[in-house]
Design a protein around this motif. Sequence first.
Motif, PDB file in Angstrom:
ATOM      1  N   UNK A  37      41.764  31.182  27.156  1.00 36.22           N
ATOM      2  CA  UNK A  37      40.991  30.286  28.033  1.00 36.22           C
ATOM      3  C   UNK A  37      40.833  30.865  29.436  1.00 36.22           C
ATOM      4  N   UNK A  38      41.852  31.573  29.873  1.00 37.77           N
ATOM      5  CA  UNK A  38      41.898  32.070  31.242  1.00 37.77           C
ATOM      6  C   UNK A  38      40.932  33.223  31.489  1.00 37.77           C
ATOM      7  N   UNK A  39      40.842  34.167  30.568  1.00 34.98           N
ATOM      8  CA  UNK A  39      40.078  35.397  30.791  1.00 34.98           C
ATOM      9  C   UNK A  39      38.598  35.158  31.071  1.00 34.98           C
ATOM     10  N   UNK A  40      37.883  34.283  30.327  1.00 35.76           N
ATOM     11  CA  UNK A  40      36.467  34.025  30.656  1.00 35.76           C
ATOM     12  C   UNK A  40      36.293  33.398  32.041  1.00 35.76           C
ATOM     13  N   UNK A  41      37.205  32.472  32.393  1.00 36.00           N
ATOM     14  CA  UNK A  41      37.144  31.834  33.708  1.00 36.00           C
ATOM     15  C   UNK A  41      37.369  32.857  34.815  1.00 36.00           C
ATOM     16  N   UNK A  42      38.300  33.757  34.597  1.00 35.29           N
ATOM     17  CA  UNK A  42      38.628  34.785  35.580  1.00 35.29           C
ATOM     18  C   UNK A  42      37.467  35.753  35.779  1.00 35.29           C
ATOM     19  N   UNK A  43      36.827  36.133  34.657  1.00 40.02           N
ATOM     20  CA  UNK A  43      35.669  37.039  34.756  1.00 40.02           C
ATOM     21  C   UNK A  43      34.526  36.403  35.527  1.00 40.02           C
ATOM     22  N   UNK A  44      34.350  35.109  35.347  1.00 39.23           N
ATOM     23  CA  UNK A  44      33.305  34.381  36.067  1.00 39.23           C
ATOM     24  C   UNK A  44      33.585  34.373  37.564  1.00 39.23           C
ATOM     25  N   UNK A  45      34.834  34.165  37.940  1.00 41.78           N
ATOM     26  CA  UNK A  45      35.210  34.183  39.351  1.00 41.78           C
ATOM     27  C   UNK A  45      34.997  35.566  39.958  1.00 41.78           C
ATOM     28  N   UNK A  46      35.339  36.581  39.198  1.00 45.07           N
ATOM     29  CA  UNK A  46      35.176  37.949  39.701  1.00 45.07           C
ATOM     30  C   UNK A  46      33.707  38.267  39.978  1.00 45.07           C
ATOM     31  N   UNK A  47      32.814  37.767  39.151  1.00 44.45           N
ATOM     32  CA  UNK A  47      31.380  37.988  39.375  1.00 44.45           C
ATOM     33  C   UNK A  47      30.919  37.294  40.648  1.00 44.45           C
ATOM     34  N   UNK A  48      31.512  36.101  40.912  1.00 42.88           N
ATOM     35  CA  UNK A  48      31.111  35.347  42.105  1.00 42.88           C
ATOM     36  C   UNK A  48      31.638  35.977  43.392  1.00 42.88           C
ATOM     37  N   UNK A  49      32.683  36.775  43.280  1.00 37.85           N
ATOM     38  CA  UNK A  49      33.238  37.429  44.471  1.00 37.85           C
ATOM     39  C   UNK A  49      32.739  38.862  44.635  1.00 37.85           C
ATOM     40  N   UNK A  50      31.996  39.341  43.627  1.00 38.02           N
ATOM     41  CA  UNK A  50      31.525  40.738  43.692  1.00 38.02           C
ATOM     42  C   UNK A  50      30.454  40.897  44.763  1.00 38.02           C
TER      43      UNK A  50
ATOM     44  N   UNK B 133      35.409  27.251  48.408  1.00 37.87           N
ATOM     45  CA  UNK B 133      34.645  28.360  47.820  1.00 37.87           C
ATOM     46  C   UNK B 133      35.118  29.744  48.304  1.00 37.87           C
ATOM     47  N   UNK B 134      36.374  29.802  48.680  1.00 39.60           N
ATOM     48  CA  UNK B 134      36.974  31.085  49.043  1.00 39.60           C
ATOM     49  C   UNK B 134      37.668  31.637  47.792  1.00 39.60           C
ATOM     50  N   UNK B 135      36.838  32.073  46.821  1.00 37.74           N
ATOM     51  CA  UNK B 135      37.360  32.461  45.509  1.00 37.74           C
ATOM     52  C   UNK B 135      38.226  33.712  45.569  1.00 37.74           C
ATOM     53  N   UNK B 136      37.940  34.594  46.478  1.00 39.28           N
ATOM     54  CA  UNK B 136      38.726  35.823  46.589  1.00 39.28           C
ATOM     55  C   UNK B 136      40.172  35.503  46.941  1.00 39.28           C
ATOM     56  N   UNK B 137      40.363  34.609  47.905  1.00 36.39           N
ATOM     57  CA  UNK B 137      41.713  34.229  48.311  1.00 36.39           C
ATOM     58  C   UNK B 137      42.412  33.438  47.206  1.00 36.39           C
ATOM     59  N   UNK B 138      41.652  32.591  46.551  1.00 32.63           N
ATOM     60  CA  UNK B 138      42.216  31.807  45.454  1.00 32.63           C
ATOM     61  C   UNK B 138      42.712  32.721  44.334  1.00 32.63           C
ATOM     62  N   UNK B 139      41.897  33.709  43.960  1.00 32.67           N
ATOM     63  CA  UNK B 139      42.279  34.641  42.894  1.00 32.67           C
ATOM     64  C   UNK B 139      43.505  35.464  43.282  1.00 32.67           C
TER      65      UNK B 139
END
Length: 452
Positions: free
Chosen positions: A439-452, A312-318
């Motif tokens: 497909x990628x952009x919605x997934x990426x936006x979701x990750x960004x919200x979780x790291x905000x 769950x280290x989404x920032x590093x993953x992104x």
Amino acid sequence: MIEHENKELFEQTPVLKAVVSLEVPTVISQLITVVYNMADTFFVGQVGDPNQVAAASLCLPLFMLLTGMANLFGIGGASLVSRSLGKGDAEHARRASAFSLWAAGCAALVYGALVYACRGVLFPLVGANEATYDYCCRYAFWVIALGAVPTVLSAAFAHLVRAEGYSKQASFGVAMGGVLNMILDPIFISVLRLEIAGAAIATLLSNLAAVAYFLLLIRRKKGDLILSLRPQDVTLTRGIPGEVFLVGLPSAIMNISGVLSNICMNRLMASYSNEAVAGIGIAKKVDVLNYAVATGMSQGVIPLIGYNYSAKNYKRMMAAVRTTFILSLSVAVLGTVFLLTGARFIVQAFIDDPQTVYYGSRFQRIICVTGPCIPVAMVIITMFQSVGRKVTPLILSMLRKGVVDIPAMFLMNHLVGVMGIAWATPIADVVSMTAALLCFLPFWRKLRKQTA
């Protein structure tokens, strides 16, 4: 447990340094693999017989299925291993590796036997005729009938060793096999005068050497590597077979679709001439340079993405995904420029047959024009595999090869002729990249919200 140095690599090492340390060895091994595949074509081409070059091209789709098999079990297993380690479940990782290796070996054994037993039906289906059939049989006996198991296992070992953070060791095994193949090719083909059979024997021996290296590595690092060869660690429970199959399936589908695509392309080309088949075979092998870089970069970063996503280290993953995008796209642009400007010289280096060079150089310029599209789609597909997604990468893989390019081949052949067949590849690359981004952009936006 992962060794401390690898745990630190996944969790604390600066992202750029971590990505480069994982990707560079993988890219080098991929490029060496491409070079030794091209070396087969190059040294066979020195015989001066377009029929033997055409036969090697016709056997390529059947050989590519072995790569698909290795990716099915290797990438599926590697993704599960890295995610299990990210959760701290070493036992699950061990059993996943054991299942992946034994299943890969058994599947390869059956496949090799079936292909050679059915050669009388299969080879004409892929485009062999009276001039190329015997050459196809000689090549396939060594590289598929006898070589299926070592080919699949050497690649599967590399994926699973890399999943634990040993990217350099995994890449060395693959690279060593490739270098050995390039050394053996001229010896068996020209010195011993075995011609196309010599190329196949060289490939078989190089893959056997790679398997031997990985077995020695596992023995030497016993206690450090999670990877298990013990049959008793194989399990059909705990959801392991389904997880390995479903995550690895997109990569396998991409290879299978690539096989069908190559078969269709070869059959359409064969309706023109064997020189056209040889030309497209050389052009496709050369264009794989861009594909190899994209594949190496995306596969190399699988452990880093999968580990941090599970932790769950989404920032590093992104950050890892973003860095991979930038690096792979930059290299792809440079590679495309090189292949476009040097097309005739490159093809002529393989075979000095005027008609084959004419077809090959024109095909190469067409096929490589959308080279920068490849890493975009590949990184996105691999990212979804790394996080355990199943349906999305499967659909994207089928779009890139099979769903778009096969119909496009027939349509463009009808509208434009022989050159139109080659244009199906860039058409499919553009469609695949567009779908991947959607497909990628919605997934990426979701990750960004979780790291905000």
